[in-house]
Design a protein around this motif. Structure first.
Motif, mmCIF file in Angstrom:
data_model
loop_
_atom_site.group_PDB
_atom_site.id
_atom_site.type_symbol
_atom_site.label_atom_id
_atom_site.label_comp_id
_atom_site.label_asym_id
_atom_site.label_seq_id
_atom_site.Cartn_x
_atom_site.Cartn_y
_atom_site.Cartn_z
ATOM 1 N N ASP A 11 -14.892 14.017 -3.099
ATOM 2 C CA ASP A 11 -14.240 12.970 -2.316
ATOM 3 C C ASP A 11 -15.244 11.833 -2.160
ATOM 4 N N THR A 13 -14.316 8.692 -0.994
ATOM 5 C CA THR A 13 -13.682 7.635 -0.199
ATOM 6 C C THR A 13 -14.632 7.027 0.816
ATOM 7 N N HIS A 40 -11.254 12.110 -5.444
ATOM 8 C CA HIS A 40 -10.446 11.424 -4.431
ATOM 9 C C HIS A 40 -11.160 10.117 -4.125
ATOM 10 N N ASN A 42 -10.846 5.530 -3.298
ATOM 11 C CA ASN A 42 -10.106 4.436 -2.670
ATOM 12 C C ASN A 42 -9.527 3.466 -3.686
ATOM 13 N N ASP A 43 -8.566 2.685 -3.216
ATOM 14 C CA ASP A 43 -8.001 1.568 -3.966
ATOM 15 C C ASP A 43 -9.076 0.488 -4.104
ATOM 16 N N THR A 71 -5.414 5.552 -1.192
ATOM 17 C CA THR A 71 -6.319 6.396 -1.975
ATOM 18 C C THR A 71 -5.622 6.885 -3.238
ATOM 19 N N TYR A 72 -6.434 7.359 -4.155
ATOM 20 C CA TYR A 72 -5.952 7.893 -5.415
ATOM 21 C C TYR A 72 -6.615 9.236 -5.678
ATOM 22 N N ASP A 73 -5.956 10.060 -6.481
ATOM 23 C CA ASP A 73 -6.546 11.286 -6.999
ATOM 24 C C ASP A 73 -6.610 11.146 -8.509
#
Length: 82
Positions: A11, A13, A40, A42-43, A71-73
């Motif tokens: 992650d 983020t 994981h 962020n935009d 957010t994106y995965d």
């Protein structure tokens, strides 16, 4: 994160570019070629830069899923060129 099976997950983020890619690169170092990593992120800059940088280093981006919360995965397969 996504429900897809991956060999590891990270992650990022809470970090900003360019450290986002550095964190992903370090996580990939612990994997063998062909293993997968869920990321994981962020935009914005992270989703624009991390997939491109991964491809540039010979890895395969298998999927990018938008979560609807900024957010994106991303799932990446470690390639042999890195």
């Amino acid at each position: 994160m996504s429900g897809k099976h991956t060999d590891a997950a990270i992650d990022i983020t809470d970090v900003v570019c360019p450290i986002t890619f550095v964190k992903v690169k370090v996580a990939l170092e612990d994997l063998a070629d062909g293993q997968t990593l869920a990321v994981h992120l962020n935009d914005g800059e992270p989703i624009q830069n991390v997939p491109r940088s991964l491809k540039d280093e010979g890895h395969k981006v298998l999927s990018v899923d938008q979560n609807g919360d900024g957010t994106y995965d991303l799932v990446v397969e470690k390639g042999g060129l890195a």
